[in-house]
Design a protein around this motif. Structure first.
Motif, PDB file in Angstrom:
ATOM      1  N   GLY A   1      18.263  30.356 -12.861  1.00  0.00           N
ATOM      2  CA  GLY A   1      17.441  30.515 -14.051  1.00  0.00           C
ATOM      3  C   GLY A   1      15.961  30.277 -13.862  1.00  0.00           C
ATOM      4  N   GLU A   2      15.522  30.070 -12.636  1.00  0.00           N
ATOM      5  CA  GLU A   2      14.103  29.858 -12.361  1.00  0.00           C
ATOM      6  C   GLU A   2      13.358  31.195 -12.424  1.00  0.00           C
ATOM      7  OE1 GLU A   2      11.404  27.399  -9.084  1.00  0.00           O
ATOM      8  OE2 GLU A   2      13.307  28.312  -8.484  1.00  0.00           O
ATOM      9  N   LEU A   3      12.208  31.199 -13.069  1.00  0.00           N
ATOM     10  CA  LEU A   3      11.408  32.411 -13.200  1.00  0.00           C
ATOM     11  C   LEU A   3      10.666  32.724 -11.904  1.00  0.00           C
ATOM     12  CD1 LEU A   3      10.269  34.609 -15.142  1.00  0.00           C
ATOM     13  CD2 LEU A   3       8.394  33.016 -15.637  1.00  0.00           C
ATOM     14  N   VAL A   4      10.651  34.016 -11.524  1.00  0.00           N
ATOM     15  CA  VAL A   4       9.928  34.474 -10.336  1.00  0.00           C
ATOM     16  C   VAL A   4       9.066  35.663 -10.736  1.00  0.00           C
ATOM     17  CG1 VAL A   4      10.104  35.231  -7.929  1.00  0.00           C
ATOM     18  CG2 VAL A   4      11.882  33.776  -8.907  1.00  0.00           C
ATOM     19  N   THR A   5       7.790  35.661 -10.328  1.00  0.00           N
ATOM     20  CA  THR A   5       6.876  36.747 -10.675  1.00  0.00           C
ATOM     21  C   THR A   5       6.178  37.279  -9.426  1.00  0.00           C
ATOM     22  OG1 THR A   5       5.029  35.206 -11.083  1.00  0.00           O
ATOM     23  CG2 THR A   5       6.434  35.783 -12.965  1.00  0.00           C
ATOM     24  N   GLY A   6       5.850  38.574  -9.470  1.00  0.00           N
ATOM     25  CA  GLY A   6       5.043  39.199  -8.427  1.00  0.00           C
ATOM     26  C   GLY A   6       3.737  39.664  -9.022  1.00  0.00           C
ATOM     27  N   ASP A   7       2.619  39.437  -8.327  1.00  0.00           N
ATOM     28  CA  ASP A   7       1.327  39.742  -8.927  1.00  0.00           C
ATOM     29  C   ASP A   7       0.581  40.852  -8.202  1.00  0.00           C
ATOM     30  OD1 ASP A   7       0.118  38.689  -6.666  1.00  0.00           O
ATOM     31  OD2 ASP A   7      -0.926  37.080  -7.699  1.00  0.00           O
ATOM     32  N   SER A   8      -0.580  41.203  -8.731  1.00  0.00           N
ATOM     33  CA  SER A   8      -1.376  42.306  -8.205  1.00  0.00           C
ATOM     34  C   SER A   8      -2.048  41.977  -6.882  1.00  0.00           C
ATOM     35  CB  SER A   8      -2.440  42.700  -9.241  1.00  0.00           C
ATOM     36  OG  SER A   8      -3.218  41.572  -9.613  1.00  0.00           O
ATOM     37  N   ASN A   9      -2.030  40.716  -6.466  1.00  0.00           N
ATOM     38  CA  ASN A   9      -2.643  40.319  -5.198  1.00  0.00           C
ATOM     39  C   ASN A   9      -1.636  40.205  -4.050  1.00  0.00           C
ATOM     40  OD1 ASN A   9      -5.246  40.040  -6.356  1.00  0.00           O
ATOM     41  ND2 ASN A   9      -4.672  38.032  -7.157  1.00  0.00           N
ATOM     42  N   GLY A  10      -0.378  40.584  -4.321  1.00  0.00           N
ATOM     43  CA  GLY A  10       0.633  40.513  -3.271  1.00  0.00           C
ATOM     44  C   GLY A  10       1.295  39.166  -3.122  1.00  0.00           C
TER      45      GLY A  10
END
Length: 282
Positions: A25-34
């Protein structure tokens, strides 16, 4: 109720491109900087910094590991424990573009690309899924992402297509698979032709640019010539039957003729013809 993410000493993200959750249930995000961020509540718990050159386009959890895909055309496999090491990677060719979608199905990894292609790879049945696999030779789907205006018959049952997306594709008509692909940078392809041996391809673009491409025995492509001809759009291009000349038609009623020397090493202007159009009214 909403909460703001706390970045503490980390540089704030400009754009979040993709998002997923771990099995716990841990949130993981990918961003515009790699960069990939793991969140506990609204605070960053761990970071995978600049794991892609450019944005992280997609994230997928599979068998306890994290798969990431980016605009750089790479797919990486990450352990999500303390080590957070990369345990395998897959690499798309430049012509395939970036990785836009990842999905797993019965041990097969499906990879959707920004060039309108879906590739597949057989993942390892045990251990790290991407420890050794390569992409399967024939894509599941393949094609152009914009209007196709160029079509030319090639040797040995092949045909060449070109599109506004700047992609040139040589197909084998029997198997429907690629013989080769080439990206024409910043070019809206309106016409293309291939010589009788299949070693040269000529491309005319909407922005008046002529490109000549060499194809070697390994189906590797290289741009030999790229030149801007006038201000009017190119509308047609054709090799002569003996491959000695290349003719281009322009929207300004001009036909340009070039002599092909040393199998395309040199492209010498041979002449041009200005067509005058007469209109008669009854």
């Amino acid at each position: 109720m909403s909460k703001s993410g706390i970045f503490e000493k980390n540089l704030p993200v400009k754009y979040f491109i993709c998002i997923t959750f771990t099995p716990s249930g841990e949130l993981v995000t990918g961003d515009s900087n790699g960069t990939i961020y793991f969140w506990t509540d609204n605070t960053i718990s761990s970071i995978l910094r600049t794991v892609h050159e450019g944005p992280v386009f997609c994230l997928l959890f599979w068998r306890g590991v994290l798969l990431s895909g980016g605009r750089d055309g790479n797919v990486h496999c990450w352990n999500v424990g303390k080590s957070q090491e990369c345990t395998g990677s897959l690499y798309l060719t430049k012509a395939d573009g970036g990785v836009r979608m990842l999905q797993a199905h019965r041990g097969i990894l499906l990879v959707g690309t920004t060039s309108n292609t879906i590739h597949s790879a057989n993942m390892a049945p045990h251990g790290a899924p991407l420890a050794a696999p390569n992409f399967n030779k024939i894509p599941i789907t393949q094609g152009h992402s914009e209007t196709v205006l160029a079509l030319s018959a090639g040797p040995q049952g092949q045909f060449l297509t070109g599109s506004y997306d700047g992609l040139l594709c040589m197909f084998r008509s029997e198997t429907k698979e690629f013989a080769w692909k080439h990206v024409a940078k910043n070019a809206n392809v309106v016409s293309a032709d291939v010589n009788s041996t299949g070693t040269l391809a000529a491309v005319a673009s909407k922005n008046c640019v002529l490109s000549v491409i060499r194809v070697n025995e390994r189906n590797e492509t290289k741009t030999l010539h790229r030149a801007k001809l006038g201000k009017s759009a190119m509308t047609a291009i054709k090799f002569s039957p003996d491959d000695q000349f290349l003719a281009l038609g322009s929207a300004n009623h001009t036909i340009y003729l070039f002599q092909v020397v040393d199998d395309g090493v040199f492209l010498e202007p041979y002449g041009k013809c200005k067509v005058r159009v007469k209109c008669t009214m009854n």
